[in-house]
Design a protein around this motif. Structure first.
Motif, PDB file in Angstrom:
ATOM      1  N   SER A 528       0.828  -1.211   0.000  1.00 45.50           N
ATOM      2  CA  SER A 528       0.000   0.000   0.000  1.00 45.50           C
ATOM      3  C   SER A 528       0.857   1.253   0.000  1.00 45.50           C
ATOM      4  N   ALA A 529       1.972   1.209   0.725  1.00 48.59           N
ATOM      5  CA  ALA A 529       2.875   2.368   0.774  1.00 48.59           C
ATOM      6  C   ALA A 529       3.484   2.638  -0.589  1.00 48.59           C
ATOM      7  N   GLU A 530       3.838   1.586  -1.339  1.00 46.27           N
ATOM      8  CA  GLU A 530       4.406   1.767  -2.680  1.00 46.27           C
ATOM      9  C   GLU A 530       3.364   2.344  -3.636  1.00 46.27           C
ATOM     10  N   ILE A 531       2.121   1.864  -3.540  1.00 44.44           N
ATOM     11  CA  ILE A 531       1.054   2.401  -4.396  1.00 44.44           C
ATOM     12  C   ILE A 531       0.829   3.876  -4.084  1.00 44.44           C
ATOM     13  N   LEU A 532       0.826   4.210  -2.788  1.00 46.17           N
ATOM     14  CA  LEU A 532       0.611   5.596  -2.394  1.00 46.17           C
ATOM     15  C   LEU A 532       1.750   6.485  -2.881  1.00 46.17           C
ATOM     16  N   GLN A 533       2.973   5.989  -2.812  1.00 45.75           N
ATOM     17  CA  GLN A 533       4.116   6.766  -3.287  1.00 45.75           C
ATOM     18  C   GLN A 533       3.972   7.062  -4.786  1.00 45.75           C
ATOM     19  N   TRP A 534       3.523   6.067  -5.543  1.00 44.61           N
ATOM     20  CA  TRP A 534       3.301   6.265  -6.980  1.00 44.61           C
ATOM     21  C   TRP A 534       2.188   7.278  -7.226  1.00 44.61           C
ATOM     22  N   LEU A 535       1.098   7.191  -6.470  1.00 46.19           N
ATOM     23  CA  LEU A 535      -0.002   8.148  -6.617  1.00 46.19           C
ATOM     24  C   LEU A 535       0.454   9.566  -6.300  1.00 46.19           C
ATOM     25  N   LEU A 536       1.265   9.708  -5.270  1.00 41.50           N
ATOM     26  CA  LEU A 536       1.778  11.036  -4.921  1.00 41.50           C
ATOM     27  C   LEU A 536       2.674  11.579  -6.024  1.00 41.50           C
ATOM     28  N   SER A 537       3.443  10.707  -6.660  1.00 44.10           N
ATOM     29  CA  SER A 537       4.292  11.141  -7.775  1.00 44.10           C
ATOM     30  C   SER A 537       3.441  11.637  -8.942  1.00 44.10           C
ATOM     31  N   LEU A 538       2.385  10.886  -9.279  1.00 40.13           N
ATOM     32  CA  LEU A 538       1.477  11.331 -10.346  1.00 40.13           C
ATOM     33  C   LEU A 538       0.817  12.652  -9.989  1.00 40.13           C
ATOM     34  N   THR A 539       0.400  12.776  -8.733  1.00 43.03           N
ATOM     35  CA  THR A 539      -0.256  14.004  -8.290  1.00 43.03           C
ATOM     36  C   THR A 539       0.670  15.205  -8.433  1.00 43.03           C
ATOM     37  N   THR A 540       1.932  15.032  -8.042  1.00 46.02           N
ATOM     38  CA  THR A 540       2.909  16.113  -8.153  1.00 46.02           C
ATOM     39  C   THR A 540       3.080  16.542  -9.604  1.00 46.02           C
ATOM     40  N   ILE A 574      -4.942  11.400 -16.534  1.00 49.72           N
ATOM     41  CA  ILE A 574      -4.371  11.047 -15.228  1.00 49.72           C
ATOM     42  C   ILE A 574      -5.188  11.685 -14.111  1.00 49.72           C
ATOM     43  N   SER A 575      -5.602  12.927 -14.310  1.00 50.68           N
ATOM     44  CA  SER A 575      -6.380  13.602 -13.256  1.00 50.68           C
ATOM     45  C   SER A 575      -7.715  12.902 -13.032  1.00 50.68           C
ATOM     46  N   SER A 576      -8.343  12.381 -14.099  1.00 51.47           N
ATOM     47  CA  SER A 576      -9.592  11.629 -13.942  1.00 51.47           C
ATOM     48  C   SER A 576      -9.368  10.398 -13.073  1.00 51.47           C
ATOM     49  N   PHE A 577      -8.243   9.746 -13.280  1.00 51.28           N
ATOM     50  CA  PHE A 577      -7.895   8.572 -12.479  1.00 51.28           C
ATOM     51  C   PHE A 577      -7.658   8.953 -11.020  1.00 51.28           C
TER      52      PHE A 577
END
Length: 602
Positions: A528-540, A574-577
C-alpha cells in the motif's frame, strides 16, 4: 438468538431511542469531518448541505439511523481515550470535551484523532491512514482549474440572466439526426443583441442569417425536434429531461413541477469525458436559412406550411467538438497508443456514469465526440443522453414487468443481459455493466477492426442474443496483451464475469502509467505504501506540469511553452484517475492483471 444477545440489543436500542427523543439535533455528516473516509459523491453532498439548514423533528427515529451511528462513533472514541483519565481536573475537562464533541464541535474530535495517530493506539489503522492520504489526493485534483479551450459561460450568464436564442449567433449546421440538429453558435455582442429586439423589448421571429467564419463559433447548439409535446416549458422539460442530465446550468423558475423534476432525476457532475453542456433552455423554433432543406418536417407551420413540428422545443448549448469518433477513425491511421488513450477515456466516462447510478444505454461511435486540438491525443467525451436511465427511484435496476418499457437505444450494441431479458412480474433490467459491454464492442473499432456486432467485409455479424465468448475475433497483435484480455473480459456474455467499470478503467490506467515491474508475471503485488508513493508522484506531476497548459484557442501562445513529458489530454486522463483513486481498487486491478493476463495463450 441467545438471551444475552437479545438483552444487549434491547439495551442499546433503548439507548438510541432515548437520545433521539431527548432533543432536536442537526444532521452531522461524519464523512465531512474525517479525511480517512472516502469522498462523498457530489449529489450526496448537495443533499447533505440542504439538510444542515433543516431541523430534524422530535421522535423522528428511523430517518436518523445514520446520524445516531455517527454520534455513537464519537461516543466510542470518548470512552476509549478520554475515560482513561482519572483525576478530578482531567475528569471535568473530559466532560466538557464530551459535550462539545456530541454537540457537533469538531476541534476536540480532530485533536483526539491526531493524538491517536501519533501514539499508535489503534483507533485508526495504518491502512486507513494511507486511504486518508488518497482522499486528500482526490480533493486536491478535483479542485484544479484547467486552462483549455472551454468558455466559462457562468461568467456571462446566470439564473437571473438566462441564455435564450436572442443571445446567440448561428454558424453552419454541424450534424443532423432523426431527433435533433446541431448548429455552430457563439454569444452575441451586446450592441448586436439590442438590434435583435423589437420595439416592445420582446425578441422578434425573423429569419436569422448564418455567419460563415467557423473559427468564431466555440459552441454547438443542439435543437431537439418536437412533434408531439405541447409548446410549454413544463411539458418539454418533463418529456426531454434525459437530454439535460449532464447540463452544468439549468434555468429554474422555482415552480413546483421543476422542483419535482429536479428531485426525481439524477444530475451528472462535470467530467472530462462527458460532454460539456453549459446551458439548457426552451424557446421558439427559429427560422434558419437551411431549415427548410435539412429538416422541413420538424418545422412548425408558422415557418413551413408542410411542417409537423411544434412552435417550441428544447435547446442545449454545449462545447463545440471537432469530430465524432466514427469520422475520426475512418479518416486517418491511428497509432496503438492513441487508440489506448481513447479506450481509457471511454472507460473513464463509463465509470463516471456508473458511479452516479446513470446508464447511457446508447453508446456507439457516432455518440462519442472528440476534441482534436492535439491530433495524436484527442479528448473523447460521451454525448447524446436522450436514451439514458437517470431516475433516482430506479438507479441502475429497472423493473421490467411490461414489454412497453423502453430498454434503451441501439439494439445491436445492447448488452446481452438486457437484450435477452423478458418481461415478468419479478423481471429486472440490470444496467450495472451494460454500458461497459457496449464500450467493449466499440474497442474493436478503436483498434482498427470492424465492430463484431455490426459485421464487415468478410466478417460474420455476431448477435448479442446468441453469441458465445469464443466467437469473438482476436484483436491485432499490436494491441498489448493486457488490453486484449481486458476487452474479452468486458465482452463476457455473463455480466458476473465482467470487471466492475471502475476496475476496468483502472486496468488501462495502470498499463499506461504504472511501473512496468508491477505488471509482470508472478510479481509480488506492491505494498500500500508503494502504491501511495506512486499516486503522490502522479499528483505532483499533474499539479506542477498540468497547470501550465496554455489556451489552445490562440496558437501563438503555444510557442516556447514546455508541458513536461505529457500532452494536455494525458494530464487530463491522469487527473480523472486520481479523482477517484483508492489503494484498495488499485490493488484489485493489479491482482486481476496478474491472475488473468498471463494464463491466456497469446
Amino acid at each position: 438468538m441467545s438471551i444475552r444477545a437479545v438483552t444487549r440489543l434491547f439495551k442499546h436500542g433503548t439507548h438510541i431511542l432515548r437520545n433521539l427523543c431527548r432533543r432536536d439535533l442537526h444532521e452531522i455528516n461524519i464523512a465531512d469531518k474525517i479525511n480517512v473516509v472516502p469522498k462523498v459523491p457530489a449529489a450526496s453532498q448537495q443533499n447533505t448541505s440542504q439538510l444542515h439548514n433543516r431541523v430534524i423533528p422530535r421522535n423522528f427515529v428511523f430517518r436518523n439511523v445514520g446520524l445516531q451511528i455517527g454520534l455513537q462513533a464519537r461516543k466510542i472514541l470518548i470512552d476509549n481515550v478520554l475515560n482513561r483519565v482519572t483525576n478530578s481536573l482531567a475528569g471535568e475537562l473530559r466532560k466538557k470535551a464530551a459535550r462539545r464533541i456530541l454537540y457537533g464541535d469538531s476541534a476536540p474530535f480532530f485533536a483526539l484523532v491526531g493524538v491517536s495517530l501519533a501514539s499508535g493506539t489503534g483507533i485508526i489503522t495504518k491502512e486507513e491512514e494511507l486511504e486518508g492520504v488518497c482522499w486528500e489526493i482526490r480533493e486536491a485534483i478535483s479542485k484544479m482549474k484547467w486552462n483549455y479551450n472551454d468558455v466559462n459561460i457562468e461568467e456571462v450568464h446566470s439564473e437571473e440572466n438566462p441564455i435564450t436564442l436572442k443571445d446567440l449567433s448561428f454558424g453552419q449546421p454541424i450534424a443532423k439526426g432523426s431527433n435533433a440538429v446541431v448548429y455552430a453558435a457563439k454569444l452575441k455582442e451586446k450592441n448586436i443583441e439590442e438590434k435583435c429586439l423589437g420595439e416592445s423589448g420582446e425578441p422578434k421571429t425573423v429569419e436569422i442569417k448564418l455567419e460563415k467564419d467557423e473559427t468564431k463559433f466555440p459552441f454547438a447548439l443542439k435543437m431537439m425536434f418536437n412533434y408531439d409535446i405541447q409548446s410549454s416549458s413544463m411539458a418539454i422539460l418533463k418529456a426531454m429531461y434525459r437530454e439535460t442530465v449532464p447540463a452544468r446550468m439549468y434555468y429554474s423558475q422555482g415552480e413546483d413541477w421543476e422542483l419535482d423534476l429536479a428531485n426525481r432525476k439524477r444530475h451528472l457532475p462535470p467530467h472530462p469525458n462527458i460532454v460539456a453542456i453549459f446551458s439548457v433552455f426552451t424557446d421558439l423554433i427559429p427560422e434558419l436559412e437551411s431549415g427548410r432543406t435539412l429538416y422541413p418536417d420538424a418545422l412548425p407551420a408558422r415557418i413551413h406550411a408542410d411542417g409537423f413540428g411544434r412552435n417550441m422545443s428544447l435547446f442545449l448549448l454545449m462545447k463545440r467538438y471537432d469530430s465524432t469518433l466514427e469520422k475520426y477513425l475512418n479518416n486517418r491511421e491511428v497509432s496503438t497508443r492513441t487508440s489506448i488513450l481513447l479506450l481509457s477515456q471511454l472507460l473513464e466516462g463509463v465509470a463516471h456514469l456508473t458511479s452516479h447510478k446513470i446508464a447511457h444505454r446508447d453508446l456507439k461511435s457516432d455518440n462519442l465526440l472528440l476534441d482534436c486540438t492535439e491530433d495524436d491525443a484527442p479528448i473523447l467525451v460521451i454525448s447524446d443522453f436522450g436514451c439514458c436511465l437517470a431516475d433516482k427511484s430506479n438507479g441502475l435496476f429497472l423493473s421490467y414487468n411490461s414489454s412497453e418499457i423502453d430498454k434503451g437505444g441501439n439494439a445491436a450494441l445492447m448488452a446481452p443481459e438486457i437484450y435477452t431479458q423478458r418481461p415478468g412480474t419479478f423481471s429486472v433490467l440490470n444496467y450495472a455493466k451494460s454500458d461497459l459491454w457496449s464500450a467493449g464492442t466499440i474497442a474493436y473499432e478503436i483498434f482498427g477492426m470492424f465492430n463484431p456486432f455490426y459485421g464487415g467485409k468478410g466478417q460474420a455479424k455476431l448477435k448479442n442474443s446468441t453469441y458465445n465468448d469464443e466467437d469473438l475475433s482476436d484483436l491485432p497483435e499490436t494491441v498489448p496483451v493486457i488490453v486484449r484480455v481486458l476487452i474479452r473480459n468486458i465482452l463476457s456474455r455473463n455480466p458476473n464475469k465482467r470487471l466492475d467499470p471502475e476496475i476496468a478503467a483502472n486496468v488501462v490506467q495502470l498499463f499506461l502509467w504504472a511501473p512496468s515491474s508491477w505488471l509482470r508475471e508472478a510479481r509480488k503485488l506492491p505494498s500500500s505504501a508503494e502504491i501511495l508513493q506512486w499516486l503522490l508522484s502522479l499528483t505532483t506531476k499533474v499539479l506542477c506540469e498540468g497547470r501550465v497548459i496554455p489556451n489552445f484557442a490562440d496558437p501563438q501562445n503555444l510557442e516556447g511553452v514546455s508541458r513536461g513529458r505529457r500532452t494536455y489530454p494525458e494530464y487530463l486522463l491522469i487527473s480523472s484517475f486520481l479523482c477517484r483513486a483508492s489503494i484498495s481498487n488499485i490493488r484489485l486491478a493489479l491482482s486481476w492483471i496478474q491472475s488473468n493476463v498471463y494464463e491466456n495463450d497469446y
